[in-house]
Write an enzyme that holds these catalytic residues in place. Structure first.
Site, PDB file in Angstrom:
ATOM      1  N   LYS A  38       0.802  -1.234   0.000  1.00 47.68           N
ATOM      2  CA  LYS A  38       0.000   0.000   0.000  1.00 47.68           C
ATOM      3  C   LYS A  38       0.833   1.282   0.000  1.00 47.68           C
ATOM      4  O   LYS A  38       0.379   2.295  -0.519  1.00 47.68           O
ATOM      5  CB  LYS A  38      -0.984  -0.003   1.158  1.00 47.68           C
ATOM      6  CG  LYS A  38      -0.345   0.125   2.509  1.00 47.68           C
ATOM      7  CD  LYS A  38      -1.374   0.011   3.618  1.00 47.68           C
ATOM      8  CE  LYS A  38      -0.732   0.340   4.940  1.00 47.68           C
ATOM      9  NZ  LYS A  38      -1.324  -0.440   6.050  1.00 47.68           N
ATOM     10  N   ARG A 132      -7.393   0.530  16.922  1.00 45.20           N
ATOM     11  CA  ARG A 132      -7.828   0.820  15.573  1.00 45.20           C
ATOM     12  C   ARG A 132      -8.876  -0.248  15.260  1.00 45.20           C
ATOM     13  O   ARG A 132      -9.817  -0.387  16.034  1.00 45.20           O
ATOM     14  CB  ARG A 132      -6.642   0.841  14.586  1.00 45.20           C
ATOM     15  CG  ARG A 132      -6.964   1.672  13.331  1.00 45.20           C
ATOM     16  CD  ARG A 132      -5.799   1.759  12.342  1.00 45.20           C
ATOM     17  NE  ARG A 132      -5.670   0.546  11.542  1.00 45.20           N
ATOM     18  CZ  ARG A 132      -4.762   0.388  10.568  1.00 45.20           C
ATOM     19  NH1 ARG A 132      -3.922   1.349  10.291  1.00 45.20           N
ATOM     20  NH2 ARG A 132      -4.699  -0.732   9.885  1.00 45.20           N
TER      21      ARG A 132
HETATM   22  C1  LIG Z   1      -0.519  -1.323   6.600  1.00 48.36           C
HETATM   23  C2  LIG Z   1      -0.940  -2.537   7.245  1.00 48.36           C
HETATM   24  C3  LIG Z   1      -0.014  -3.562   7.476  1.00 48.36           C
HETATM   25  C4  LIG Z   1       1.461  -3.418   7.151  1.00 48.36           C
HETATM   26  O1  LIG Z   1       2.055  -2.519   8.026  1.00 48.36           O
HETATM   27  P1  LIG Z   1       3.645  -2.256   8.010  1.00 48.36           P
HETATM   28  O2  LIG Z   1       3.897  -1.479   9.243  1.00 48.36           O
HETATM   29  O3  LIG Z   1       3.940  -1.515   6.782  1.00 48.36           O
HETATM   30  O4  LIG Z   1       4.296  -3.584   8.025  1.00 48.36           O
HETATM   31  C5  LIG Z   1      -0.475  -4.728   8.050  1.00 48.36           C
HETATM   32  N1  LIG Z   1      -1.773  -4.875   8.388  1.00 48.36           N
HETATM   33  C6  LIG Z   1      -2.691  -3.920   8.191  1.00 48.36           C
HETATM   34  C7  LIG Z   1      -4.096  -4.157   8.592  1.00 48.36           C
HETATM   35  C8  LIG Z   1      -2.310  -2.717   7.619  1.00 48.36           C
HETATM   36  O5  LIG Z   1      -3.216  -1.765   7.423  1.00 48.36           O
END
Ligand SMILES: *Cc1c(COP(=O)(O)O)cnc(C)c1O
Length: 393
Positions: A38, A132
């Site tokens: 992302k 969250r």
């Molecule tokens: C963005 C995200 C991740 C990955 O997070 P990083 O810190 O980039 O490894 C994993 N799980 C969810 C639900 C996310 O939104």
């Protein structure tokens, strides 16, 4: 090949090496890795590099990114962000699995999947304290039983997300809670639990210490692979590259000026009152990039003698007095991308050309283009793979 500046350079060989490092580290603990794209706007090359490095699956937050990946032939895919109920048809057509916490959304996904003649994988998110997404631990088993009974849904297991909103650190204790929930679900339902997804890059320190509780069998990793760091203290992962991404801009002015502004002081372009110390006359370069391209606080000049003084929308001001090589107008200046927000903004800015090191082609994101024109409602009678076939087209 001509690439308009500024450009972001992405070193796919280093990215693959980072993915392999994280995958190997996790595999030693019985954990598989989902590669999270992302921060790179679902870049196909980034996804492919992660897959080459051994990640089990690619995951992204946004349907637009997932749709582009799917149409390039990447599957299966997981949607990280909880699906919008207004877009469950697209979610089911584009993503094979999604993370979920709302029973009404799970029911809607089930209906959409059933209509499209397929099963949609669901991982139930549990809030272990970060506040969250996720259901309360006490409600998880009951809601999972309900999801597992829903037509069109394949219930896959449990997940959690930490260190994102509340800054809560993954521990043996909170991840142990997730394993217990999975265990209780298995006992109540008699169904095996395929997935216990123990978080993101902030769980990597626990992996390195060998402290992830047995039973956790998946992590979803973005930053750890992309920037080569864990995300509790942002310390480097030993052996990983921290310079996969850099931003290159062109010098449009380099002049010697007094370090102090002259005149009456009001607010700057972003409503702040700037403060300066008098360092005499300094050589200052203006690079043609700014806040519309990148969050400049996450940049570090590759030349250690250069110092970023600040930026406005389109201008980056750098003190180059002590630079190893003082740049001339028209020359390029290279800046390392050292944080996630800078990476995210550069990769999603339509003004920044995306270039893969060693490849001839570069491109700019057209963020205003729409999803592939597919109405998922037209596929009801055309068999299970009709919708995804159209996304591939
Ligand atoms: C963005 C995200 C991740 C990955 O997070 P990083 O810190 O980039 O490894 C994993 N799980 C969810 C639900 C996310 O939104």
């Amino acid at each position: 090949m001509y690439h308009p500046l500024p450009r972001i350079e992405i070193d796919l060989a280093k990215l693959t090496a980072n993915a392999r490092l994280v995958v190997d580290m996790c595999r030693a603990c019985g954990i598989s890795v989902l590669g999270v794209t992302k921060a790179c706007a679902g870049s196909l090359q980034v996804a492919q590099a992660m897959l080459t490095g051994g990640v089990e699956m690619v995951a992204d937050s946004r349907l637009e990114n997932l749709a582009r990946l799917r149409s390039s032939g990447i599957s299966p895919l997981l949607q990280l962000r909880l699906p919008m109920i207004s877009r469950v048809d697209e979610c089911v057509a584009i993503a094979d699995i999604s993370l979920n916490s709302e029973p009404t959304v799970i029911a809607a996904l089930g209906e959409a999947a059933h209509r499209l003649g397929r099963a949609h994988g669901v991982v139930l998110m549990v809030d272990l304290g970060d506040r969250r997404e996720g259901v309360a631990p006490d409600d998880a088993v009951e809601l999972a039983l309900q999801a597992a009974e829903t037509r069109g849904i394949e219930f896959l297991g449990f997940g959690t997300n930490l260190t994102c909103f509340g800054g809560i650190i993954p521990t043996r204790r909170n991840l142990g809670q997730l394993v217990e929930i999975a265990e209780r679900f298995r006992a109540r339902s008699g169904h095996p639990v395929q997935v216990v997804s123990g978080g993101n890059s902030s769980s990597l320190p626990l992996v390195m210490e060998g402290e992830v509780p047995a039973g956790v069998n998946q992590l979803r990793v973005g930053e750890g692979i992309l920037l080569g760091r864990e995300t509790i203290r942002r310390s480097v992962l030993p052996g990983a590259y921290q310079d996969v991404f850099s931003l290159v801009g062109e010098v449009i002015e380099c002049l010697e000026k007094p370090s102090l502004p002259c005149g009456e002081v009001g607010e700057d372009a972003f409503g702040c009152v700037p403060e300066f110390s008098d360092r005499g006359h300094r050589w200052r370069a203006i690079v043609a990039l700014g806040r519309q391209d990148v969050l400049v606080e996450g940049l570090e000049p590759a030349d250690p003698g250069m110092e970023i003084l600040g930026a406005s929308s389109d201008h980056l001001i750098i003190d180059v007095t002590e630079a190893e090589q003082r740049p001339h107008v028209g020359e390029e200046v290279r800046l390392r991308i050292v944080d996630y927000a800078a990476l995210l903004t550069a990769m999603t800015s339509p003004y920044v050309t995306k270039c893969y090191v060693g490849e001839e082609t570069g491109y700019r994101l057209d963020l205003w283009s729409r999803l592939p024109e597919v109405s998922v409602f037209e596929h009801r009678d055309r068999g299970p793979d009709a919708a995804s076939a159209d996304y591939r087209a």
